[in-house]
Design a protein around this motif. Sequence first.
Motif, PDB file in Angstrom:
ATOM      1  N   UNK A   1       0.819  -1.201   0.000  1.00  0.00           N
ATOM      2  CA  UNK A   1       0.000   0.000   0.000  1.00  0.00           C
ATOM      3  C   UNK A   1       0.861   1.263   0.000  1.00  0.00           C
ATOM      4  N   UNK A   2       1.844   1.321   0.895  1.00  0.00           N
ATOM      5  CA  UNK A   2       2.687   2.500   1.000  1.00  0.00           C
ATOM      6  C   UNK A   2       2.013   3.660   1.700  1.00  0.00           C
ATOM      7  N   UNK A   3       0.928   3.411   2.420  1.00  0.00           N
ATOM      8  CA  UNK A   3       0.185   4.477   3.082  1.00  0.00           C
ATOM      9  C   UNK A   3       0.310   4.332   4.596  1.00  0.00           C
ATOM     10  N   UNK A   4       0.362   5.466   5.316  1.00  0.00           N
ATOM     11  CA  UNK A   4       0.381   5.374   6.782  1.00  0.00           C
ATOM     12  C   UNK A   4      -0.979   5.018   7.364  1.00  0.00           C
ATOM     13  N   UNK A   5      -2.037   5.343   6.636  1.00  0.00           N
ATOM     14  CA  UNK A   5      -3.401   5.023   7.047  1.00  0.00           C
ATOM     15  C   UNK A   5      -4.117   4.389   5.853  1.00  0.00           C
ATOM     16  N   UNK A   6      -4.994   3.409   6.093  1.00  0.00           N
ATOM     17  CA  UNK A   6      -5.706   2.794   4.968  1.00  0.00           C
ATOM     18  C   UNK A   6      -6.711   3.754   4.357  1.00  0.00           C
ATOM     19  N   UNK A   7      -6.940   3.613   3.060  1.00  0.00           N
ATOM     20  CA  UNK A   7      -7.940   4.400   2.355  1.00  0.00           C
ATOM     21  C   UNK A   7      -9.301   3.769   2.607  1.00  0.00           C
ATOM     22  N   UNK A   8     -10.125   4.435   3.396  1.00  0.00           N
ATOM     23  CA  UNK A   8     -11.414   3.866   3.764  1.00  0.00           C
ATOM     24  C   UNK A   8     -12.353   3.749   2.569  1.00  0.00           C
ATOM     25  N   UNK A   9     -12.157   4.559   1.553  1.00  0.00           N
ATOM     26  CA  UNK A   9     -12.996   4.428   0.355  1.00  0.00           C
ATOM     27  C   UNK A   9     -12.670   3.159  -0.423  1.00  0.00           C
TER      28      UNK A   9
END
Length: 304
Positions: free
Chosen positions: A201-209
């Motif tokens: 993912x590479x994101x600090x927080x998941x994309x809720x969408x």
Amino acid sequence: MANRPEARTNRFAVPGRPERLALPRRKTSQSGFALVAVIWTLGLITLLGMAVIVGARYRTKTSSNYAAVAAAEMAAESAVNLTIATALGATPDQGVNFPLRCRLPGGERATITVEEETGKIDLNTASPAALTRFFTALTGDQSRGTRIAAHVVEFRNPKAQAAPATKPAEARFTTVMQLDQIDGMSPRLFRTALRHVTVRSGRPEPDMDAASPATLRLLNVQPKQTPRKRGLPAGGSITIRADISAADGTRFIREALVSLESGNGRPFVIREWRRGDIDPSSARQQHPQGTARACLRVRDAAAS
């Protein structure tokens, strides 16, 4: 005059009746033992015959179960490959929406879902707060969730070596299967967490969408009032999940981590194959026998 042996007479003989000769007594004990031995032998032969029959039936049933599972596994992999072919051949206006429920050529019922990796917890880049929130929701214990999150951060950020590094250290998590190496990770917790974590993912927080309904329920996030079916993304990494149900009741779930437009000259790369688990928190919708469309027709309609 020589003495003649006197004839032996039976003093119990009745006068006027012929004397009966004394017959030897039969050995009844030996005859009874032989009869018991024959009965036991027949019983043992009957038991052995029944054991052979039951064993043959069991082996036949076991072989049939193995064949059914193998057929369901092949159907699941075919459904995954069919989804990849649909993603590569469909145009934006003709994309297929997921979850997709269709019927395979062998009669198996397929439920195919596509989960975007951006909607999951990245073990390499998620913030400690996101990891703590996630593992607390999984375990139901704040202190245990905090400890597991700290162990994840410690695993992905090893201590610096004595010599200075000339390049940044590579991510320690190369697959979600490495989560099993974290202290405090029980087998049950490991199997439950697999569906909600990623390393791409590479994101600090998941994309809720982009998160799946199962992830939203776990994180106690309210979905949108009118959730819409999502199509296949144009790029990035996705997990294709094929849930197969055969006519005889056999069920098999196969997951594939696929990178679209990998950038190495290939339109896609299958990073990992996994066997999926049944999600007990969500009721799988069943369709009547005659309503499911054929999967090949869905694919042809999307590619035409």
